[in-house]
Design a protein around this motif. Sequence first.
Motif, short mmCIF file in Angstrom:
data_model
loop_
_atom_site.label_atom_id
_atom_site.label_comp_id
_atom_site.label_asym_id
_atom_site.label_seq_id
_atom_site.Cartn_x
_atom_site.Cartn_y
_atom_site.Cartn_z
N PHE A 139 -1.58 6.68 -3.67
CA PHE A 139 -2.89 7.27 -3.44
C PHE A 139 -3.73 6.44 -2.47
CE2 PHE A 139 -7.39 7.84 -4.69
CZ PHE A 139 -7.53 9.17 -4.34
N LEU A 140 -3.65 5.12 -2.57
CA LEU A 140 -4.47 4.26 -1.72
C LEU A 140 -4.09 4.42 -0.25
CD1 LEU A 140 -6.58 2.06 -1.29
CD2 LEU A 140 -4.79 0.36 -1.75
N TRP A 141 -2.82 4.32 0.05
CA TRP A 141 -2.33 4.48 1.43
C TRP A 141 -2.68 5.86 1.98
CZ3 TRP A 141 2.23 7.63 2.46
CH2 TRP A 141 2.60 7.65 3.81
N LYS B 247 9.80 -2.05 -4.95
CA LYS B 247 9.71 -3.35 -4.28
C LYS B 247 8.37 -3.50 -3.56
CE LYS B 247 12.09 -6.30 -0.93
NZ LYS B 247 13.23 -6.41 0.02
N ILE B 248 7.93 -2.45 -2.86
CA ILE B 248 6.65 -2.50 -2.13
C ILE B 248 5.49 -2.73 -3.08
CG2 ILE B 248 5.01 -1.13 -0.78
CD1 ILE B 248 7.43 0.21 0.58
N ILE B 249 5.45 -1.98 -4.17
CA ILE B 249 4.34 -2.08 -5.12
C ILE B 249 4.35 -3.41 -5.86
CG2 ILE B 249 3.35 -1.11 -7.23
CD1 ILE B 249 2.78 0.53 -4.70
N SER B 250 5.50 -3.81 -6.36
CA SER B 250 5.57 -5.04 -7.16
C SER B 250 5.17 -6.26 -6.34
CB SER B 250 6.97 -5.21 -7.75
OG SER B 250 7.95 -5.30 -6.73
N GLU B 251 5.55 -6.28 -5.06
CA GLU B 251 5.22 -7.42 -4.21
C GLU B 251 3.75 -7.45 -3.81
OE1 GLU B 251 7.87 -7.29 -0.88
OE2 GLU B 251 9.60 -8.01 -2.03
N ASN B 252 3.19 -6.28 -3.50
CA ASN B 252 1.84 -6.25 -2.93
C ASN B 252 0.73 -6.15 -3.97
OD1 ASN B 252 2.11 -6.16 0.18
ND2 ASN B 252 3.72 -4.78 -0.55
N LYS C 14 12.90 7.80 8.59
CA LYS C 14 13.67 6.66 8.06
C LYS C 14 12.82 5.83 7.11
CE LYS C 14 12.65 3.45 11.88
NZ LYS C 14 13.22 2.64 12.97
N GLU C 15 11.50 6.08 7.10
CA GLU C 15 10.60 5.36 6.20
C GLU C 15 10.54 6.11 4.87
OE1 GLU C 15 9.03 2.46 6.73
OE2 GLU C 15 9.99 2.27 8.69
N THR C 16 11.61 6.00 4.12
CA THR C 16 11.74 6.74 2.86
C THR C 16 12.59 5.97 1.88
OG1 THR C 16 12.57 8.79 1.86
CG2 THR C 16 13.71 8.02 3.83
N GLY C 17 12.33 6.22 0.61
CA GLY C 17 13.15 5.61 -0.44
C GLY C 17 14.52 6.24 -0.54
N PHE C 18 14.75 7.33 0.19
CA PHE C 18 16.04 8.01 0.17
C PHE C 18 17.04 7.46 1.20
CE2 PHE C 18 14.38 12.35 -1.54
CZ PHE C 18 14.46 11.87 -2.84
N THR D 252 2.93 3.26 8.55
CA THR D 252 3.83 3.54 7.45
C THR D 252 3.31 2.91 6.17
OG1 THR D 252 5.18 1.55 7.76
CG2 THR D 252 5.79 3.50 9.06
N LEU D 253 3.87 3.32 5.06
CA LEU D 253 3.49 2.74 3.77
C LEU D 253 3.73 1.23 3.76
CD1 LEU D 253 2.67 3.09 0.78
CD2 LEU D 253 5.08 3.56 0.27
N LYS D 254 4.89 0.81 4.25
CA LYS D 254 5.22 -0.62 4.26
C LYS D 254 4.27 -1.39 5.17
CE LYS D 254 9.12 -3.80 4.74
NZ LYS D 254 8.36 -4.80 5.53
N ASP D 255 4.00 -0.85 6.35
CA ASP D 255 3.09 -1.53 7.28
C ASP D 255 1.68 -1.64 6.73
OD1 ASP D 255 5.01 -2.07 9.16
OD2 ASP D 255 4.51 -0.40 10.48
N PHE D 256 1.26 -0.63 5.98
CA PHE D 256 -0.06 -0.64 5.38
C PHE D 256 -0.24 -1.88 4.51
CE2 PHE D 256 -2.66 0.51 1.61
CZ PHE D 256 -3.89 0.69 2.24
N TYR D 257 0.78 -2.17 3.70
CA TYR D 257 0.67 -3.33 2.82
C TYR D 257 0.97 -4.64 3.55
CZ TYR D 257 -0.06 -0.32 -1.17
OH TYR D 257 -0.61 0.59 -2.04
N ASP D 258 1.81 -4.60 4.58
CA ASP D 258 2.10 -5.81 5.35
C ASP D 258 0.89 -6.24 6.17
OD1 ASP D 258 4.65 -5.93 4.36
OD2 ASP D 258 5.61 -5.08 6.14
N LYS D 259 0.20 -5.26 6.80
CA LYS D 259 -0.93 -5.57 7.67
C LYS D 259 -2.24 -5.76 6.92
CE LYS D 259 0.97 -3.13 11.69
NZ LYS D 259 0.75 -2.02 12.66
#
Length: 253
Positions: A19-21, A74-79, A187-191, A33-40
């Motif tokens: 929801f946040l992203w 992995k994304i949620i647990s780390e961030n 390619k930015e997918t959990g699948f 991307t979802l990953k970049d949102f949390y990385d940046k």
Amino acid sequence: VFAAKLFNRKIAVRVAGDFLWENYIEKGGETMTLKDFYDKKPKLSLKQKIIFSLSKYVFNNCSALIFSTDWQKKIISENYNVKNKNLFVIENFYGDKLKNFEPKEKNYIFAGRLIKLKNLKRLEDAFFEAQKKDSKIKLEIISKISHGELMKKIQSCYVAILPSLSDISPNFILDAIRADKPFILTKETGFYDKLKDIGVFIDPFDTEDIKNKILFLADDKNYWEYKKRVENFNFVHSWHEIVNEFMEIYKKL
């Protein structure tokens, strides 16, 4: 979670999206991307900071946290610095194969909400360029129809396409697989790890890549190769299995 603590109950929370992203993207934030949102870690509004804080509280204070893919876990647990040890993955519903029909035309269908993170502008731009090389291809953007009507369209389509900035575990693609339809997916997918050998994956920020992958499947040889790959994918994850997996987790808490 507050109520569960108050009444001393166990509570399992399933995290189905982000929801946040999504709120950040839709409210005019930088497209990423979802990953970049949390990385940046971009600057958030006060409301978004509150969403982050409350989400972190929920993730760390529920009895169990359940995801649909290991990628999101992995994304949620780390961030969110999740210290909750009860983290689980229960995959989406993968149903038995459905009857599929020979497409009457080379129609690529998108189905979903018409929001920024679905990346429709790039899809339309890529399709416009692809049609210059193959005038027979057609794009259909579908929204706000019943699941039953959507399934009929999927069963008769040429290709399913979903170019989202990120899409954690899109049921639209699983429905396409049930109908033995080739698909193009971000390619930015959990699948990605599970489906990388049977689908065509694209960089959601690369219009040229999206165009090329559209034309790739417009070629009959490539189309039938990927259709065969999808037909040979027979993994099933029933609702009965999903219920049992939830119950087994709850029993262990």
